[in-house]
Design a protein around this motif. Structure first.
Motif, short mmCIF file in Angstrom:
data_model
loop_
_atom_site.label_atom_id
_atom_site.label_comp_id
_atom_site.label_asym_id
_atom_site.label_seq_id
_atom_site.Cartn_x
_atom_site.Cartn_y
_atom_site.Cartn_z
N ARG A 154 -7.80 -0.39 3.79
CA ARG A 154 -6.60 -1.10 4.24
C ARG A 154 -6.89 -2.62 4.30
O ARG A 154 -6.08 -3.44 3.87
CB ARG A 154 -6.20 -0.56 5.61
CG ARG A 154 -5.04 -1.22 6.25
CD ARG A 154 -3.73 -0.73 5.71
NE ARG A 154 -2.67 -1.59 6.16
CZ ARG A 154 -1.48 -1.67 5.60
NH1 ARG A 154 -1.18 -0.93 4.57
NH2 ARG A 154 -0.59 -2.48 6.06
N ARG A 155 -8.07 -2.94 4.84
CA ARG A 155 -8.43 -4.36 4.96
C ARG A 155 -8.56 -5.00 3.57
O ARG A 155 -8.06 -6.08 3.32
CB ARG A 155 -9.73 -4.48 5.76
CG ARG A 155 -10.15 -5.89 6.07
CD ARG A 155 -11.25 -5.94 7.12
NE ARG A 155 -12.42 -5.15 6.78
CZ ARG A 155 -13.34 -5.51 5.89
NH1 ARG A 155 -13.23 -6.65 5.26
NH2 ARG A 155 -14.38 -4.73 5.63
N TRP A 156 -9.24 -4.28 2.66
CA TRP A 156 -9.41 -4.81 1.31
C TRP A 156 -8.06 -5.02 0.65
O TRP A 156 -7.83 -6.03 -0.03
CB TRP A 156 -10.23 -3.85 0.45
CG TRP A 156 -11.69 -3.83 0.78
CD1 TRP A 156 -12.46 -4.87 1.21
CD2 TRP A 156 -12.57 -2.70 0.71
NE1 TRP A 156 -13.74 -4.46 1.41
CE2 TRP A 156 -13.85 -3.14 1.11
CE3 TRP A 156 -12.40 -1.37 0.33
CZ2 TRP A 156 -14.95 -2.30 1.14
CZ3 TRP A 156 -13.50 -0.53 0.37
CH2 TRP A 156 -14.76 -0.99 0.77
N GLN A 157 -7.17 -4.05 0.82
CA GLN A 157 -5.88 -4.17 0.15
C GLN A 157 -5.15 -5.42 0.64
O GLN A 157 -4.59 -6.17 -0.14
CB GLN A 157 -5.04 -2.91 0.40
CG GLN A 157 -3.75 -2.84 -0.40
CD GLN A 157 -2.57 -3.45 0.34
OE1 GLN A 157 -2.56 -3.47 1.58
NE2 GLN A 157 -1.62 -3.97 -0.38
N LYS A 158 -5.21 -5.65 1.95
CA LYS A 158 -4.51 -6.82 2.50
C LYS A 158 -5.21 -8.09 2.04
O LYS A 158 -4.56 -9.06 1.67
CB LYS A 158 -4.48 -6.77 4.03
CG LYS A 158 -3.57 -5.70 4.57
CD LYS A 158 -2.10 -5.99 4.28
CE LYS A 158 -1.25 -4.74 4.39
NZ LYS A 158 -0.30 -4.51 3.31
N GLU A 159 -6.54 -8.11 2.07
CA GLU A 159 -7.28 -9.30 1.67
C GLU A 159 -7.06 -9.64 0.21
O GLU A 159 -6.87 -10.79 -0.16
CB GLU A 159 -8.78 -9.07 1.88
CG GLU A 159 -9.27 -9.51 3.24
CD GLU A 159 -10.77 -9.35 3.35
OE1 GLU A 159 -11.19 -8.80 4.37
OE2 GLU A 159 -11.50 -9.76 2.43
N GLN A 214 -13.62 5.39 9.05
CA GLN A 214 -14.15 4.02 8.91
C GLN A 214 -13.75 3.42 7.56
O GLN A 214 -13.29 2.29 7.48
CB GLN A 214 -15.67 4.13 8.98
CG GLN A 214 -16.35 2.89 9.46
CD GLN A 214 -17.86 3.14 9.48
OE1 GLN A 214 -18.33 4.27 9.63
NE2 GLN A 214 -18.62 2.09 9.30
N ALA A 246 -10.13 2.36 7.14
CA ALA A 246 -9.82 1.04 7.69
C ALA A 246 -10.28 -0.05 6.71
O ALA A 246 -9.61 -1.07 6.54
CB ALA A 246 -10.52 0.87 9.04
N GLU A 247 -11.42 0.20 6.04
CA GLU A 247 -11.89 -0.79 5.06
C GLU A 247 -10.93 -0.89 3.88
O GLU A 247 -10.64 -1.98 3.39
CB GLU A 247 -13.29 -0.41 4.55
CG GLU A 247 -14.36 -0.69 5.57
CD GLU A 247 -15.72 -0.94 4.94
OE1 GLU A 247 -15.80 -1.25 3.74
OE2 GLU A 247 -16.71 -0.81 5.66
N TYR A 290 0.88 -1.17 0.00
CA TYR A 290 0.00 0.00 0.00
C TYR A 290 0.92 1.22 0.00
O TYR A 290 1.64 1.46 0.95
CB TYR A 290 -0.89 0.00 1.25
CG TYR A 290 -2.16 0.80 1.07
CD1 TYR A 290 -2.13 2.14 0.70
CD2 TYR A 290 -3.40 0.22 1.26
CE1 TYR A 290 -3.30 2.87 0.51
CE2 TYR A 290 -4.59 0.92 1.08
CZ TYR A 290 -4.52 2.25 0.70
OH TYR A 290 -5.68 2.96 0.50
#
Ligand SMILES: Nc1ncnc2c1ncn2[C@@H]1O[C@H](COP(=O)(O)OP(=O)(O)OP(=O)(O)O)[C@@H](O)[C@H]1O
Length: 372
Positions: free
Chosen positions: A188-193, A182, A185-186, A42
């Motif tokens: 970031r989560r999507w990028q990792k997933e 909010q 954070a999503e 990222y």
């Protein structure tokens, strides 16, 4: 659906001596920058308005022509490819959703343009909407969705082309502050997933610090510093970076300027020995912390404002009020010597084409100008 079903492996992005000059005789908006963005990371491009971060992103996307230099995706030179053939997808600030189409049709749109049959494109669009927790709202039009929901639709729409790199241009700035945190954070989560490479342009230091594996701080079309948020915040390379990141004081010393984080400052009563004399000008209660604004008593013009961030308990144990005279100091280990900052680069010898397509660009330009 697994992440692997959504996209092929992520790609590393490399820009080599990349420049953009919008008009002859004007300063370069982007001036011979070199940057390598690791695959699956990222990356946030960060800097003040006009520093060239959006121009850089648009050149990577293929939405802006390159004046000179090269852009590579996994060592493939994409400098001259049309946007749709690059393996990148762009998510915009305003989300750019079609207002008259449902979320499903918005997501399926680019497959329709590619001639994918209705059943297939709707299935893929529905799968992606499920993936971003928007399956139940697939039939809604953008105007019937909240800002955060629209952002998820925009993400699904960008992902449907199976990009290897997702480019995000200020994707959170249309959201209100609460939703912005909010949705960040999503993201970031999507990028990792998804395991994709994200390149995200922002002017917000806080957003970049929260999201990035790698921050790229730009100023006047050049890169001032590249590093993890921790590296950039704890070891700012220049006075520009220290001031732009905030939370630092810059002091002139015989050895040159140094930066000290405002939460690393020591503050003592005015009759204490040593340190720099300063007068408290502001006291701002922030909850966990109290931020003191101070004016140094002996400082060059324009360099006398400093701040000190104290924990609430420390402040309450020894409160300060505007007008108080104090003495400021810091531990030597907390002082960071600042470099001079990035200079506009000298003209460079063109880098040889990596796979020959830079030459092809010139050939194409020559061909395009030939009468038929
Ligand atoms: N289409 C254009 N034509 C001419 N000049 C442009 C164009 N787009 C950008 N510029 C100029 O290029 C420089 C860099 O602009 P760019 O949009 O890349 O900066 P930025 O860092 O993304 O700023 P912002 O955060 O305000 O969008 C600025 O001086 C800007 O005025």
């Amino acid at each position: 659906m697994s992440a692997a079903a959504i996209a092929p492996p992520p790609a590393a992005v490399e820009v080599v001596a990349l420049s953009k000059r919008y008009a002859a005789g004007t300063p370069a908006a982007v001036d011979q920058i070199d940057l390598r963005i690791a695959s699956g990371s990222y990356c946030c491009l960060l800097g003040p308005s006009g520093c060239g971060k959006s121009t850089t992103l648009r050149m990577i996307a293929g939405h802006e022509s390159v004046t000179s230099g090269d852009i590579l995706l996994d060592n493939r030179n994409i400098t001259n490819l049309p946007a749709a053939a690059r393996g990148t997808a762009m998510m915009f600030q305003s989300f750019a959703l079609f207002p008259h189409l449902s979320a499903l049709d918005n997501v399926a749109f680019s497959l329709k343009m590619k001639g994918v049959g209705k059943a297939e494109r709707q299935k893929r669009a529905r799968d992606l909407l499920e993936r971003v927790a928007m399956g139940h709202l697939a039939e809604r039009k953008p105007g019937e969705l909240s800002g955060g929901q629209q952002q998820r639709v925009a993400l699904a729409r960008a992902l449907i082309t199976e990009p290897r790199v997702l480019l995000l241009d200020e994707p959170l700035s249309a959201l209100d502050p609460f939703l912005r945190i909010q949705m960040r954070a999503e993201l970031r989560r999507w990028q990792k997933e998804l395991g994709l490479t994200f390149v995200h342009v922002t002017h917000s230091q806080e957003e970049a610090m929260a999201l990035a594996d790698t921050m790229v701080v730009m100023n006047h079309g050049v890169i001032e510093q590249v590093g993890s948020p921790h590296q950039v915040y704890n070891h700012p390379a220049s006075e520009f970076v220290a001031r732009f990141m905030g939370g630092h004081n810059v002091f002139d010393t015989p050895a040159g300027p140094i930066a000290v984080r405002n939460d690393h400052m020591r503050i003592a009563r005015g009759d204490a020995d040593g340190g720099l004399a300063a007068t408290v000008t502001d006291v701002e209660y922030q909850g966990t912390y109290v931020l003191l604004g101070l004016a140094l008593q002996d400082a060059a013009p324009g360099r006398g404002s400093v701040s000190v961030l104290l924990g609430e308990a420390a402040f309450l144990a020894s409160p300060h009020a505007p007008g108080d005279v104090v003495r400021l100091s810091w531990a030597e280990a907390d002082a960071r010597v600042l470099g001079p900052g990035a200079e506009p680069p000298a003209e460079r010898v063109p880098v040889p084409a990596i796979d020959g397509s830079s030459l092809a660009r010139d050939d194409l330009a020559a061909l395009a100008s030939m009468p038929l």
